[in-house]
Design a protein around this motif. Sequence first.
Motif: not given
Length: 524
Positions: A58-59, A81, A480, A483-484
């Motif tokens: 995730d970073s 991700r 999530y 973000r992916a």
Amino acid sequence: MTFPYSFATLVPLPVVLPLFAAGLALALWRHPRAQHIISVAALTLVLAASIGLLIGADSGPIVVDVGEWAAPVGIDLVADRLSALMLTVSSFVLLCVLLYSLGQGVADGHDKAPVSIYHPTYLVLAAGVANAFLSGDLFNLYVGFEILLAASYVLLTLGGTGERIRAGSIYVVVALLSSVIFLVAIALTYAATGTVNLAQLAERLPDVDPGVRMTLQLLLLLAFGIKAAIFPLSAWLPDSYPTAPAPVTAVFAGLLTKVGVYAIIRTQTLLFPDNRLDTVLMWLALLTMVIGILGAVAQNDIKRLLSFTLVSHIGYMIFGIAMASEAGMAASIFYVVHHITVQTTLFLVVGLIERRGGSTSLDKLGGLARIAPGLAILFFVPAMNLAGIPPLSGFLGKVGLLQEGVAQGTPLTWALVVGSVVTSLLTLYAIVKAWNKAFWQTAPVELPSTGTPRGMVGPTTALVAFGLALTFAAGPLYSYAERAAGNLMQPSTYVDAVFPDDSGRGQGVSSDLVEEEQQGGEDS
């Protein structure tokens, strides 16, 4: 970006642990209990490692150079991700299905797997899935698919019955055809660019002749489309999956087609971000949805019905990919996670129905709600989730796709929005038909007195609960996925992780040969 060393050490584990455990389990083939312990322990550790990667990725992408050979010379394993999310869900599903198969063995009156080769093969399958998700180059992705093919053919033909051998033969012929197409695509890609490293390909393919680039894209899409069971390349699936044992069918339905979908997402966003076959993919998505669900409606066997819904709902995932937007991609990723869980759960429940009712034919079932009310609940919850009933995760994933389709507002996206709604309604119809016949109609014959084994009910219940958890945790999960999707729509994120500070991007003997050939052409 620099990561703690502990995160980097986790990356190879989902591949290495199952392979090591497979060898150990094979060596202990005379000791089934030891095989059980090794298999469960290995997949539990893989799940723990996958959760760690989910947090670490995730970073930013985590890259490991296998054998300390940096790309593009060596093989990279990349956990971003998307791959970390897919690994986590698949690891949980693989563990639950393994526990289910152990419970099935105990319920059948013995403490062995169906044959001594079952556990080693299952672990090899798990390693192939992980390798495909983590692969940083096309050839290693091909290796992952071949591991899947070898292991899945053995699992599909367990027991050696004529029906299973026939279905397995169809499956392996189609899979080999897909592999040959993929291998040809890899060879042509290497000839055109001098590399098979995904990050390096992302930089070199824009400079390749547009006609050659389109050919490569079509070949890769064809190879992965067969594996993902996209219409018209899906006819093999309903004839192959229902013949296998319940745990094998469940893991095939939940995971193997999604590996193909993952490969489509990875290559379309990373290698062909500005030259995508979006219109073609949209038409394929629409046809896959509608024709798949019409096939499901016509079925009178629960396994075949679910096999056709599996094909149909692949269309939703392709719809999200084809919209070529961050919102569409996020909805597609969310829907993949949902579908892996729900489809696997339903096939495990069908295994319980077959054990309790003696058949999967809807004409031979009935009255299960009275004699097995718990089984009725286990079927009803994921069935409604598959149909997309609010507020379950299936509904949330479809809403995300429909919203983006309406926002784009083209005639083709509107057609897909309508097709998605029709497919969802027909899915509900097919599922309710199965629910009414199996659980509420009068049983045509006296049902077997066999009970429902706890060892099989426990893992199934865990997957039903996990499916519900996706609904309650939909906010963080969807965030999530967004973000992916953001990473996927910016290929430079992946490229910069593999080649930090521009190191190694232009290296490689093959690239020099390509430059020499180009120079020779200019001189002539």
